[in-house]
Every structure is written in structure tokens, then in C-alpha cells.
Motif scaffolding. Structure first.
Motif, short mmCIF file in Angstrom:
data_model
loop_
_atom_site.label_atom_id
_atom_site.label_comp_id
_atom_site.label_asym_id
_atom_site.label_seq_id
_atom_site.Cartn_x
_atom_site.Cartn_y
_atom_site.Cartn_z
N LEU A 42 0.67 -1.16 0.01
CA LEU A 42 0.14 0.12 -0.09
C LEU A 42 0.66 1.17 0.06
N LEU A 43 1.97 1.44 0.69
CA LEU A 43 2.76 2.29 0.80
C LEU A 43 3.66 2.64 -0.57
N ASP A 44 3.90 1.50 -1.24
CA ASP A 44 4.63 1.66 -2.60
C ASP A 44 3.38 1.92 -3.47
N ALA A 45 2.26 1.64 -3.39
CA ALA A 45 1.23 2.11 -4.29
C ALA A 45 0.97 3.64 -4.15
N ALA A 46 1.02 4.15 -2.87
CA ALA A 46 0.61 5.22 -2.70
C ALA A 46 1.80 6.31 -2.95
N GLU A 47 3.07 5.84 -2.94
CA GLU A 47 4.25 6.45 -3.36
C GLU A 47 4.17 6.67 -4.89
N GLN A 48 3.57 5.65 -5.74
CA GLN A 48 3.61 5.88 -7.14
C GLN A 48 2.65 6.72 -7.55
N LEU A 49 1.42 6.89 -6.75
CA LEU A 49 0.38 7.73 -7.24
C LEU A 49 0.61 9.10 -6.82
N HIS A 50 1.50 9.24 -5.81
CA HIS A 50 1.97 10.66 -5.42
C HIS A 50 3.09 11.03 -6.38
N GLN A 51 3.83 10.11 -6.96
CA GLN A 51 4.94 10.65 -8.03
C GLN A 51 4.00 11.16 -9.38
N GLU A 52 2.89 10.35 -9.50
CA GLU A 52 2.18 10.87 -10.67
C GLU A 52 1.29 12.13 -10.59
N GLN A 141 -16.54 -6.96 -8.88
CA GLN A 141 -15.61 -5.89 -9.50
C GLN A 141 -16.16 -5.03 -10.38
N ALA A 142 -15.82 -3.87 -10.01
CA ALA A 142 -16.31 -2.46 -10.82
C ALA A 142 -17.68 -2.46 -10.51
N ARG A 143 -18.40 -2.86 -9.47
CA ARG A 143 -19.58 -2.66 -9.08
C ARG A 143 -19.72 -2.04 -7.69
N THR A 144 -19.15 -2.95 -6.92
CA THR A 144 -19.17 -2.52 -5.28
C THR A 144 -17.57 -2.22 -4.89
N GLY A 145 -16.77 -2.52 -5.91
CA GLY A 145 -15.25 -2.16 -5.38
C GLY A 145 -14.35 -2.92 -6.63
N LEU A 146 -13.02 -2.64 -6.28
CA LEU A 146 -12.24 -3.34 -7.06
C LEU A 146 -11.35 -4.36 -6.48
N LEU A 147 -11.10 -5.21 -7.10
CA LEU A 147 -10.01 -6.47 -6.61
C LEU A 147 -8.83 -6.33 -7.31
N CYS A 148 -7.85 -6.42 -6.46
CA CYS A 148 -6.46 -6.55 -6.95
C CYS A 148 -5.76 -7.69 -6.55
N ALA A 149 -4.62 -7.80 -7.21
CA ALA A 149 -3.70 -9.10 -6.78
C ALA A 149 -2.98 -8.91 -5.63
N PRO A 150 -2.95 -9.91 -4.70
CA PRO A 150 -2.02 -9.68 -3.54
C PRO A 150 -0.62 -9.71 -3.72
N ARG A 151 -0.04 -9.16 -2.79
CA ARG A 151 1.56 -8.72 -2.63
C ARG A 151 1.86 -8.16 -4.11
N ASP A 152 0.89 -7.23 -4.63
CA ASP A 152 1.11 -6.63 -5.95
C ASP A 152 0.96 -5.09 -5.92
N ALA A 154 1.84 -2.86 -8.01
CA ALA A 154 1.17 -2.23 -9.28
C ALA A 154 -0.06 -2.47 -9.39
N SER A 155 -0.78 -3.78 -9.04
CA SER A 155 -2.13 -3.99 -9.25
C SER A 155 -3.08 -3.07 -8.27
N LEU A 156 -2.36 -3.04 -6.96
CA LEU A 156 -3.30 -2.13 -5.92
C LEU A 156 -3.33 -0.76 -6.41
N GLY A 157 -2.02 -0.17 -7.04
CA GLY A 157 -2.00 1.09 -7.40
C GLY A 157 -3.12 1.44 -8.69
N SER A 158 -3.02 0.40 -9.60
CA SER A 158 -3.99 0.63 -10.75
C SER A 158 -5.66 0.64 -10.21
N SER A 159 -5.66 -0.19 -9.08
CA SER A 159 -7.31 -0.23 -8.66
C SER A 159 -7.45 1.43 -8.07
#
Length: 205
Positions: A42-52, A141-152, A154-159
Motif C-alpha cells: 500500500l505504501l509503495d502504491a501510494a508513493e507511485q500515485l503521489h509521484q504521478e 468487480q467494478a460494481r461495489t469495489g475493485l479487486l487487486c492481486a495480493p502482494r502486488d 502495481a495492481s493495487l496502485g492501478s485499482s
């Protein structure tokens, strides 16, 4: 054999206002501050979103063995002004945080069906969660939320990116999640089934 879904007291979250799709994305993590809850991804994904250049605020609520290390890494991160670590919270503060947030994130490596997912849905909040355990049976998926791959990360950041950039999608997911929680996971609607199962079991003995 009869399967009865998990339930929460959805009435306790009825006071949480609907997500109106405002442009500020407020993300809440509510769980143990442990590696298997996906906090580092989550922290890695948040850092990527912040950089963008995406605008968001992330609150981490919970205690655990990784809390000191998480705070230490955050202190040296450009996210220091965008991520708040509040520690363990009680029921009243949890309700306040769900009212503040418009996304719940739970990127666990493994789970059964965590109550916090049902609580967030009952509060009308979109959910981003790992595709583990019974979570995919609840999060559409895409109706009540978004699912991402565990331990990933990039997938979390995309969601998360989808909800940060599309407030209307986020609000629609929250509304549908609340409807489904009330229809399928409320203690009020499921108690008759539980009562019947308990009495049937008692009669069998």
C-alpha cells in the motif's frame, strides 16, 4: 448443509452520508499493521500515485508489530504530508473515519471474509481489496469495489488510480455496496436464518 453469509449491524452505519463524488479522494486502511495485511504494498502504491501527481489522503488505522517500522519509513518519504498513522481506534472513531473516507483499502495477503469490508459497504464506501479468501464473493468487480492481486503494489496502485481519477465511479460503487450490504449482510435480515439454524441444531440433539 446450509451456508449463511457473514453479517454486520448495517443500521449502525446508516448515519454515514453517501459519497457525493467530490474530487478529493480520502482512503482509509483499517486493520492490523502487519506485513500480511499488505501495508508495504500500500505504501509503495501510494508513493507511485503521489509521484504521478494524484491528489489523495491516506489514513492508516490499526496497531501491530510493523507500526514502528512503517512510521520510520514514512518519516523519510515524500508522502509524509499525505499519509496519517492514527493507531488503534475504537468503535466511535471507526465510524468517524468511515464517514471521513470515501474508499476503504485492504490489500491483505490472505483473509477469510473480514468484517471491515462489510462495514465499509454498509457505510456506502467503495472498497479496494485483494482477491483472496471470500472477498471476491462479496466485492463485485467494478460494481461495489475493485479487486487487486495480493502482494502486488502495481495492481493495487492501478485499482486506487481508477477511483482517484473517477469520483463518479467511486460514488456509484459506494451506493451499490451499501444496497448489497443491507440486502445480503445485515443482521436484521439474516437473524431469522441464524435462529432457525440454532434451533434446528438444538432439536437434533
Amino acid at each position: 448443509r446450509r451456508v449463511i453469509p457473514n453479517f454486520v449491524d448495517t443500521a449502525a452505519y446508516a448515519s454515514v452520508p453517501d459519497d457525493r463524488g467530490d474530487p478529493d479522494t480520502r482512503v482509509l486502511f483499517l486493520g492490523w499493521m502487519e506485513r500480511n495485511k499488505g501495508i508495504w504494498e500500500l505504501l509503495d502504491a501510494a508513493e507511485q500515485l503521489h509521484q504521478e501527481g494524484h491528489r489523495f489522503k491516506l489514513v492508516m488505522a490499526g496497531s501491530g508489530g510493523e507500526l514502528p517500522a512503517f512510521k520510520a519509513r514514512l518519516a523519510g518519504s515524500p508522502l509524509a504530508d499525505h499519509v496519517e498513522v492514527v493507531g488503534w481506534v475504537g468503535a466511535a472513531e471507526k465510524l468517524r473515519l468511515l464517514s471521513w473516507a470515501n474508499v476503504l483499502v485492504l490489500p491483505s495477503h490472505r483473509e477469510g471474509l473480514p468484517n471491515v469490508v462489510l462495514e465499509a459497504m454498509a457505510a456506502g464506501r467503495a472498497v479496494v481489496a485483494s482477491e483472496v479468501g471470500s472477498i471476491p464473493e462479496v466485492i463485485q468487480q467494478a460494481r461495489t469495489g475493485l479487486l487487486c492481486a495480493p502482494r502486488d503494489a502495481a495492481s493495487l496502485g492501478s485499482s486506487l488510480r481508477r477511483l482517484v481519477t473517477d469520483p463518479a465511479l467511486r460514488a456509484g460503487m459506494g451506493a451499490e455496496g451499501r444496497r448489497r450490504a443491507q440486502a445480503n449482510h445485515s443482521v436484521q435480515s439474516l437473524w431469522p436464518s441464524w435462529r432457525e439454524a440454532i434451533l434446528s441444531n438444538a432439536n437434533d440433539h
